[in-house]
Write a protein that holds these residues in place. Structure first.
Motif, PDB file in Angstrom:
ATOM      1  N   ARG A 112       0.832  -1.207   0.000  1.00  0.00           N
ATOM      2  CA  ARG A 112       0.000   0.000   0.000  1.00  0.00           C
ATOM      3  C   ARG A 112       0.865   1.256   0.000  1.00  0.00           C
ATOM      4  NH1 ARG A 112      -4.925   0.617   2.003  1.00  0.00           N
ATOM      5  NH2 ARG A 112      -4.191   2.070   3.595  1.00  0.00           N
ATOM      6  N   LEU A 113       1.965   1.229   0.750  1.00  0.00           N
ATOM      7  CA  LEU A 113       2.874   2.378   0.789  1.00  0.00           C
ATOM      8  C   LEU A 113       3.515   2.588  -0.580  1.00  0.00           C
ATOM      9  CD1 LEU A 113       4.446   4.554   2.423  1.00  0.00           C
ATOM     10  CD2 LEU A 113       6.152   2.774   2.913  1.00  0.00           C
ATOM     11  N   ASP A 114       4.004   1.517  -1.179  1.00  0.00           N
ATOM     12  CA  ASP A 114       4.668   1.630  -2.480  1.00  0.00           C
ATOM     13  C   ASP A 114       3.692   2.033  -3.582  1.00  0.00           C
ATOM     14  OD1 ASP A 114       7.046   0.899  -1.315  1.00  0.00           O
ATOM     15  OD2 ASP A 114       6.855  -1.227  -1.831  1.00  0.00           O
ATOM     16  N   ALA A 115       2.422   1.642  -3.437  1.00  0.00           N
ATOM     17  CA  ALA A 115       1.430   1.986  -4.450  1.00  0.00           C
ATOM     18  C   ALA A 115       0.847   3.375  -4.250  1.00  0.00           C
ATOM     19  CB  ALA A 115       0.303   0.954  -4.448  1.00  0.00           C
ATOM     20  N   GLY A 116       1.237   4.038  -3.176  1.00  0.00           N
ATOM     21  CA  GLY A 116       0.743   5.377  -2.910  1.00  0.00           C
ATOM     22  C   GLY A 116      -0.634   5.422  -2.292  1.00  0.00           C
ATOM     23  N   LYS A 117      -1.156   4.276  -1.814  1.00  0.00           N
ATOM     24  CA  LYS A 117      -2.465   4.265  -1.182  1.00  0.00           C
ATOM     25  C   LYS A 117      -2.433   4.878   0.207  1.00  0.00           C
ATOM     26  CE  LYS A 117      -4.218   0.203  -3.657  1.00  0.00           C
ATOM     27  NZ  LYS A 117      -4.777  -1.173  -3.529  1.00  0.00           N
ATOM     28  N   VAL A 118      -1.246   4.930   0.807  1.00  0.00           N
ATOM     29  CA  VAL A 118      -1.070   5.561   2.109  1.00  0.00           C
ATOM     30  C   VAL A 118       0.208   6.386   2.049  1.00  0.00           C
ATOM     31  CG1 VAL A 118       0.154   3.529   3.006  1.00  0.00           C
ATOM     32  CG2 VAL A 118      -0.852   5.164   4.588  1.00  0.00           C
ATOM     33  N   SER A 119       0.155   7.582   2.604  1.00  0.00           N
ATOM     34  CA  SER A 119       1.333   8.451   2.584  1.00  0.00           C
ATOM     35  C   SER A 119       2.323   8.019   3.667  1.00  0.00           C
ATOM     36  CB  SER A 119       0.923   9.905   2.822  1.00  0.00           C
ATOM     37  OG  SER A 119       0.399  10.068   4.126  1.00  0.00           O
ATOM     38  N   LEU A 120       3.564   8.422   3.513  1.00  0.00           N
ATOM     39  CA  LEU A 120       4.587   8.082   4.498  1.00  0.00           C
ATOM     40  C   LEU A 120       4.245   8.684   5.857  1.00  0.00           C
ATOM     41  CD1 LEU A 120       7.275   6.729   5.106  1.00  0.00           C
ATOM     42  CD2 LEU A 120       8.438   8.806   4.322  1.00  0.00           C
ATOM     43  N   GLU A 121       3.618   9.870   5.845  1.00  0.00           N
ATOM     44  CA  GLU A 121       3.263  10.526   7.100  1.00  0.00           C
ATOM     45  C   GLU A 121       2.210   9.716   7.869  1.00  0.00           C
ATOM     46  OE1 GLU A 121       3.443  12.017   4.176  1.00  0.00           O
ATOM     47  OE2 GLU A 121       5.304  13.152   4.532  1.00  0.00           O
ATOM     48  N   GLU A 122       1.368   8.996   7.150  1.00  0.00           N
ATOM     49  CA  GLU A 122       0.310   8.226   7.789  1.00  0.00           C
ATOM     50  C   GLU A 122       0.682   6.756   7.983  1.00  0.00           C
ATOM     51  OE1 GLU A 122      -2.916   8.784   5.142  1.00  0.00           O
ATOM     52  OE2 GLU A 122      -3.489  10.739   5.961  1.00  0.00           O
TER      53      GLU A 122
END
Length: 576
Positions: free
Chosen positions: A392-402
Motif C-alpha cells: 500500500r505504501l509503495d502503491a501510494g495508497k497511504v502516505s509516508l506521514e500516515e
C-alpha cells in the motif's frame, strides 16, 4: 407422539441414563484439586516458559474436558479424549508462549483452540466419533445446552463456597482462630479449593442431567421470549439502514463490525432457542415461530454488512492480524447465514427448522476443524499483513506521514520486523523513519511519536559534543514520546566505573543515562528535596552544576529538586 420423534429422543434418554455415576463428584473433585495445584505451581511466577505453559494447559483443559466426558461406560475412551484435548491445548499454549513476539496474534490462536475444545466436547458426548453424520441432532443439542448450564452452575457453587469460607473465617476469628485466613492467603490452597469445588459441583450436576435437561428447557423458553422483541428491533434496523443507503453504518466502521457480528450471534442463539431439538419441542406460538424465522433470515444480511464494514476498514488502513482474524469470523458467520437462507428456501414454511438443525450440525463440525487448524501457527498472518502494508505504501495508497511503522516493529511479529529492516535499507525519509522505529524499546501509543526523527526533537546538548548528541538521539528514538517540547542533554561527569553520564532535562525533571560499558550498579538517584522549588527548563535557560552542599543541576540560578550526588558516585539510568 410419532415413532420418528420417539426414535430421535432415544439417544438423549439413553445418554441421560448413562450419566448417573456416584463416584463422579469424588473423582472430579480430586482431579480438580490436583489440576488447580498443578496450574498454580507451574504459573506462579507469571514469567512462564513454553514447557511450563504447555503442562499447565494440559492439566487445566484436560481436567475440564474430563469433567464433561468421563462416565463409567467406555471410561478409557473418555479418558483418552480428555487427554487428547489437554495435549492439543498444551501444544497450542507452547507455540503461543514460545512465539512471544515472533508471531502476531498468538492470543487469537489460543482463543481458536479454546473454541475448538468447546465444540469438540459435545460432539464427542453425542458419539459423533462413532456415528459421524448419523449423529442425532437432539443429542448434540442436548449436550451443548446442558454443558453450558452445568458449567454455569459449577461456577456459581464455587463462588458460594468462597463466600462460605470467608464467613467461616469471620466466625472463627471472633474466638482468635485465624487458620482459615492464613489458608486463604496461601496461593496453593486457593488454587486447590477452586479446582476441588468446581469439580465436585460439576460432578454432582452431571449426575442430574435429567433435571438439568428440564432446566435447559426453561432457559430456552426464557431465551425464546427474547426472540420476538429482538427480531422486531432488527427488522426496524435493517429497514432504516436500507433506506438511508447505509451511510450511517459506513461512517462507524470502527465499531460496526463487532456490533453486527454480535447481533448475528444473538440471532443464531435466539432462533435456535425457538427451534429446539425437533419439531415436537419447537414453540407452538406463531409469534415465536415468526420471530425465529426473521432471526434466521437476518443472520446473512448482518454478516454481509459486517463484511462490507470490514472491507471499508481494510481499504482505509490495510490488513493487520486482528483484521484477518475478524475476516475469518465473518466468513464463518456468513456461512451460517447462507446455510440458513438455503434451509429457509428448501423448507419453506413447513420444514425450514429441520434444515436449520442439519446446517447447525454440519457447520459445527466444519468450524471445529477450522478452529483447530488456525490454532497452530501454520499461517503467518503477521507476514501477510506486513507485505500488504508495504504494498500500500509503495502503491501510494497511504502516505509516508500516515504509514504506521511502529506496527511493523511491534504488532506483526518477526515478519513485520524483517519488512521494517528492508525499509531501513532504502534511501531518504522512509529509511530514517524505519531506523527510528527499529530503535524503539517500547511501543509508542501516540501514533505521532512513532514517526519522530532527529530533526523533530527540540534538543540542546551541553557541551555540544557530537558523540553526546548521537547517544541521546539514540535514546530518544528508543523512547520517542520523550522530549515533547524542549529538552537539554547535560554532561554531568563520570560515575565510579569511569563511565560518562548524561542528564536529560525536561521541564522540571531529569533522568540520568550512562554512556558505554555495561549497565551501572543499581543505586538510585537521591530523593528530591520537596522543600525546594525546582528550576524549570526554558528555551534560553542557563544550566549549570553547583555544589550546595551536594551537586545540583541549577537552571537560571534555581536548583532542581533532586541532587546529583558527588562526581564519581554511581547512578542508574531511569526516570526521576
Amino acid at each position: 407422539m410419532t415413532g420418528a420423534t420417539q426414535d430421535e429422543k432415544a439417544p438423549v434418554e439413553q445418554a441421560v441414563l448413562l450419566e448417573d455415576w456416584p463416584l463422579r463428584p469424588w473423582i472430579l473433585a480430586v482431579l480438580g484439586a490436583i489440576a488447580g495445584l498443578g496450574v498454580y505451581e507451574l504459573l506462579e511466577d507469571f514469567d512462564t516458559e513454553p514447557l511450563r505453559a504447555a503442562l499447565a494447559a494440559l492439566m487445566f483443559f484436560g481436567a475440564i474436558a474430563a469433567g464433561f466426558v468421563l462416565r463409567p461406560q467406555r471410561l478409557a475412551e473418555a479418558a483418552i479424549f480428555a487427554l487428547g484435548i489437554g495435549l492439543v491445548m498444551a501444544g497450542i499454549a507452547y507455540f503461543a508462549v514460545n512465539a512471544h513476539e515472533s508471531h502476531a496474534g498468538e492470543e487469537f490462536a489460543f482463543a481458536a483452540g479454546v473454541f475448538f475444545s468447546v465444540l469438540a466436547i459435545p460432539l464427542f458426548q453425542a458419539n459423533f466419533h462413532r456415528l459421524r453424520w448419523d449423529t442425532p441432532y437432539p443429542a448434540t443439542h442436548f449436550y451443548v445446552w446442558t454443558d453450558a448450564v452445568s458449567a454455569g452452575g459449577a461456577f456459581l457453587f464455587m463462588g458460594l463456597s468462597w463466600a462460605l469460607l470467608w464467613l467461616l473465617h469471620g466466625l472463627f476469628s471472633l474466638i482468635g482462630i485465624d487458620v482459615i485466613e492464613e489458608l486463604i492467603q496461601t496461593g496453593w490452597f486457593s488454587a486447590m479449593f477452586v479446582g476441588l469445588t468446581f469439580g465436585a459441583a460439576l460432578g454432582v450436576l452431571r449426575n442430574q442431567l435429567g433435571i438439568i435437561g428440564t432446566l435447559q428447557r426453561v432457559v430456552m423458553l426464557v431465551f425464546s421470549l427474547l426472540a420476538v422483541p429482538f427480531a422486531l428491533a432488527l427488522l426496524i434496523f435493517l429497514v432504516i439502514l436500507l433506506f438511508s443507503g447505509g451511510s450511517a453504518l459506513w461512517d462507524a466502521t470502527d465499531s460496526a463490525t463487532p456490533v453486527l457480528l454480535t447481533c448475528a450471534v444473538g440471532c443464531f442463539v435466539l432462533s435456535n432457542a425457538v427451534v429446539r431439538d425437533d419439531d415436537a419441542q419447537r414453540s407452538s406460538s406463531a409469534f415465536m415461530q415468526s420471530a425465529a424465522l426473521v432471526l434466521a433470515f437476518c443472520i446473512l444480511p448482518l454478516t454481509v454488512f459486517a463484511a462490507i464494514s470490514m472491507g471499508i476498514r481494510i481499504d482505509q488502513h490495510g490488513l493487520s492480524p486482528e483484521r484477518i482474524w475478524a475476516l475469518i469470523a465473518i466468513v464463518i458467520a456468513c456461512s451460517y447465514g447462507l446455510a440458513y437462507w438455503v434451509g429457509l428456501a428448501r423448507g419453506r414454511m413447513a420444514g425450514w427448522s429441520q434444515y436449520l438443525r442439519r446446517a447447525n450440525m454440519h457447520l459445527a463440525v466444519v468450524t471445529c476443524g477450522i478452529a483447530l487448524v488456525l490454532a497452530f501457527p501454520l499461517i503467518d498472518f503477521g507476514g501477510i499483513s506486513a507485505k500488504n502494508q508495504v504494498a500500500r505504501l509503495d502503491a501510494g495508497k497511504v502516505s509516508l506521514e500516515e504509514f504506521d511503522l511502529a506496527a511493523l516493529r511491534w504488532d506483526f511479529g518477526d515478519a513485520g520486523r524483517e519488512v521494517l529492516a528492508e525499509l531501513a535499507e532504502r534511501e531518504g525519509e522512509v529509511a530514517q523513519l524505519a531506523q527510528a522505529a527499529q530503535a524503539q524499546t517500547e511501543r509508542p501509543y501516540d501514533y505521532g511519536y512513532a514517526r519522530r526523527v532527529e530533526a523533530d526533537y527540540n534538543l540542546r546538548v551541553q557541551p555540544d559534543d557530537p558523540e553526546l548528541r548521537e547517544f541521546i538521539i539514540g535514546k530518544l528514538q528508543e523512547q520517542p514520546w520523550k522530549c515533547q517540547n524542549q529538552c537539554l542533554a547535560l554532561d554531568i561527569g563520570r560515575n565510579a566505573d569511569g563511565q560518562r553520564q548524561v542528564a536529560l532535562i525536561q521541564h522540571r525533571a531529569f533522568e540520568i543515562y550512562t554512556m558505554g560499558g555495561d549497565e551501572p550498579a543499581d543505586t538510585p538517584i537521591p530523593e528530591p528535596d520537596r522543600n525546594l522549588t525546582s528550576g524549570e527548563l526554558k528555551e534560553d535557560s542557563v544550566v549549570e552544576i553547583h555544589t550546595i552542599p551536594q551537586r545540583y543541576i541549577v537552571i537560571d540560578g534555581v536548583p532542581m529538586q533532586a541532587p546529583l550526588g558527588a562526581e564519581g558516585e554511581v547512578a542508574i539510568e531511569g526516570d526521576n
